[in-house]
Write a protein that holds these residues in place. Structure first.
Motif, mmCIF file in Angstrom:
data_model
loop_
_atom_site.group_PDB
_atom_site.id
_atom_site.type_symbol
_atom_site.label_atom_id
_atom_site.label_comp_id
_atom_site.label_asym_id
_atom_site.label_seq_id
_atom_site.Cartn_x
_atom_site.Cartn_y
_atom_site.Cartn_z
ATOM 1 N N TYR A 62 41.499 34.351 36.960
ATOM 2 C CA TYR A 62 40.781 35.410 37.674
ATOM 3 C C TYR A 62 39.728 36.036 36.756
ATOM 4 O O TYR A 62 38.579 36.227 37.152
ATOM 5 C CB TYR A 62 41.756 36.477 38.184
ATOM 6 N N SER A 67 39.106 31.819 39.894
ATOM 7 C CA SER A 67 39.995 32.022 41.027
ATOM 8 C C SER A 67 39.793 33.419 41.588
ATOM 9 O O SER A 67 39.528 34.355 40.833
ATOM 10 C CB SER A 67 41.451 31.862 40.584
ATOM 11 N N GLU A 68 39.914 33.538 42.892
ATOM 12 C CA GLU A 68 39.861 34.859 43.516
ATOM 13 C C GLU A 68 41.251 35.473 43.613
ATOM 14 O O GLU A 68 41.402 36.610 44.027
ATOM 15 C CB GLU A 68 39.217 34.752 44.898
ATOM 16 N N LYS A 70 44.190 37.227 42.078
ATOM 17 C CA LYS A 70 44.343 38.061 40.885
ATOM 18 C C LYS A 70 45.635 37.796 40.128
ATOM 19 O O LYS A 70 45.634 37.677 38.914
ATOM 20 C CB LYS A 70 44.317 39.549 41.268
#
Length: 108
Positions: A62, A67-68, A70
């Motif tokens: 993240y 990557s979205e 978290k």
């Protein structure tokens, strides 16, 4: 294109209501180092990146903008969803479930 790490960290500072000084103390570095990280003037070493991830309870992916998702909790939830059995459901019912999930995502 994914966000750059220093932008993501700035957003996390705001979200957690931390100052650069707060983060510096938690990382045991100078506030000037944090300032250089956040301006993109200095690269964050891997150990510091891991510590920042721990402080904000996010994944390093993240922080790196890869990557979205978290947290590992979100990953666990996604994996749990994908492991739900659709045995016994018709194609129409499966499509209905997918449509409901999409509606829920739009509400966020």
């Amino acid at each position: 294109m994914s966000k750059q790490t220093h932008i993501i960290i700035k957003e996390l500072l705001k979200e957690f209501k931390y100052t650069q000084s707060d983060l510096a103390k938690k990382l045991n570095v100078t506030q000037a180092s944090i300032s250089r990280y956040l301006s993109g003037q200095m690269q964050i070493d891997i150990d510091t990146l891991k510590e920042i991830a721990n402080i904000f309870n996010v994944s390093t992916d993240y922080l790196l903008g890869r990557s979205e998702i978290k947290t590992s909790e979100e990953t666990t939830n996604i994996n749990a969803f994908h492991s739900i059995s659709t045995d016994g459901l018709s194609k129409e019912e499966i499509d209905l479930v997918k449509a409901m999930v999409e509606q829920l995502k739009k509400k966020k």
